[in-house]
Design a protein around this motif. Structure first.
Motif, PDB file in Angstrom:
ATOM      1  N   LEU A   3       0.839  -1.202   0.000  1.00  0.00           N
ATOM      2  CA  LEU A   3       0.000   0.000   0.000  1.00  0.00           C
ATOM      3  C   LEU A   3       0.874   1.252   0.000  1.00  0.00           C
ATOM      4  O   LEU A   3       0.602   2.202  -0.736  1.00  0.00           O
ATOM      5  CB  LEU A   3      -0.937   0.008   1.211  1.00  0.00           C
ATOM      6  CG  LEU A   3      -1.814   1.244   1.344  1.00  0.00           C
ATOM      7  CD1 LEU A   3      -2.701   1.432   0.117  1.00  0.00           C
ATOM      8  CD2 LEU A   3      -2.645   1.153   2.614  1.00  0.00           C
ATOM      9  N   GLY A   4       1.918   1.260   0.799  1.00  0.00           N
ATOM     10  CA  GLY A   4       2.836   2.392   0.819  1.00  0.00           C
ATOM     11  C   GLY A   4       3.457   2.639  -0.541  1.00  0.00           C
ATOM     12  O   GLY A   4       3.559   3.771  -1.004  1.00  0.00           O
ATOM     13  N   ALA A  10       1.566   7.046  -6.572  1.00  0.00           N
ATOM     14  CA  ALA A  10       0.480   7.934  -6.970  1.00  0.00           C
ATOM     15  C   ALA A  10       0.711   9.371  -6.490  1.00  0.00           C
ATOM     16  O   ALA A  10      -0.143  10.224  -6.677  1.00  0.00           O
ATOM     17  CB  ALA A  10      -0.844   7.403  -6.428  1.00  0.00           C
ATOM     18  N   GLY A  11       1.854   9.611  -5.821  1.00  0.00           N
ATOM     19  CA  GLY A  11       2.185  10.975  -5.404  1.00  0.00           C
ATOM     20  C   GLY A  11       1.791  11.323  -3.981  1.00  0.00           C
ATOM     21  O   GLY A  11       1.877  12.479  -3.581  1.00  0.00           O
ATOM     22  N   VAL A  12       1.344  10.349  -3.210  1.00  0.00           N
ATOM     23  CA  VAL A  12       0.955  10.593  -1.822  1.00  0.00           C
ATOM     24  C   VAL A  12       2.187  10.416  -0.933  1.00  0.00           C
ATOM     25  O   VAL A  12       2.925   9.435  -1.072  1.00  0.00           O
ATOM     26  CB  VAL A  12      -0.150   9.590  -1.382  1.00  0.00           C
ATOM     27  CG1 VAL A  12      -0.500   9.773   0.081  1.00  0.00           C
ATOM     28  CG2 VAL A  12      -1.374   9.736  -2.273  1.00  0.00           C
ATOM     29  N   ALA A  13       2.417  11.360  -0.026  1.00  0.00           N
ATOM     30  CA  ALA A  13       3.532  11.245   0.920  1.00  0.00           C
ATOM     31  C   ALA A  13       3.262  10.072   1.866  1.00  0.00           C
ATOM     32  O   ALA A  13       2.184   9.965   2.444  1.00  0.00           O
ATOM     33  CB  ALA A  13       3.696  12.539   1.704  1.00  0.00           C
ATOM     34  N   VAL A  14       4.240   9.183   2.007  1.00  0.00           N
ATOM     35  CA  VAL A  14       4.059   7.955   2.781  1.00  0.00           C
ATOM     36  C   VAL A  14       5.261   7.736   3.689  1.00  0.00           C
ATOM     37  O   VAL A  14       6.389   8.010   3.306  1.00  0.00           O
ATOM     38  CB  VAL A  14       3.931   6.740   1.837  1.00  0.00           C
ATOM     39  CG1 VAL A  14       3.857   5.447   2.622  1.00  0.00           C
ATOM     40  CG2 VAL A  14       2.732   6.880   0.927  1.00  0.00           C
ATOM     41  N   VAL A  15       4.996   7.245   4.891  1.00  0.00           N
ATOM     42  CA  VAL A  15       6.053   6.766   5.790  1.00  0.00           C
ATOM     43  C   VAL A  15       5.695   5.335   6.154  1.00  0.00           C
ATOM     44  O   VAL A  15       4.593   5.065   6.624  1.00  0.00           O
ATOM     45  CB  VAL A  15       6.142   7.625   7.075  1.00  0.00           C
ATOM     46  CG1 VAL A  15       7.135   7.016   8.050  1.00  0.00           C
ATOM     47  CG2 VAL A  15       6.494   9.058   6.739  1.00  0.00           C
TER      48      VAL A  15
END
Length: 67
Positions: A3-4, A10-15
């Protein structure tokens, strides 16, 4: 983890946080199943994955194994 990856792509900031302090192989799989390889191929990740030095690829007849 997946998912990360998809969100980041898709351009979403993820940690992504690791639960364990160490990164022992005891907590990691040592086999990659055909369905996982197919998913990696669909995501465009398979070629780079198979370039890793400790990866052996599997032929359909099982003459080589992937681990």
């Amino acid at each position: 983890m997946m998912l990360g990856f998809l969100l980041a792509r898709a351009g979403v900031a993820v940690v992504v946080a690791e639960k364990h302090v160490d990164f022992l192989r005891d907590f990691r799989g040592d086999t990659v199943h055909p369905s996982t390889l197919e998913m990696m191929r669909e995501l465009g990740l398979l070629d780079e994955f198979l370039k890793l030095s400790d990866i052996r690829s599997a032929d359909a007849d099982g003459s080589r194994c992937l681990n």
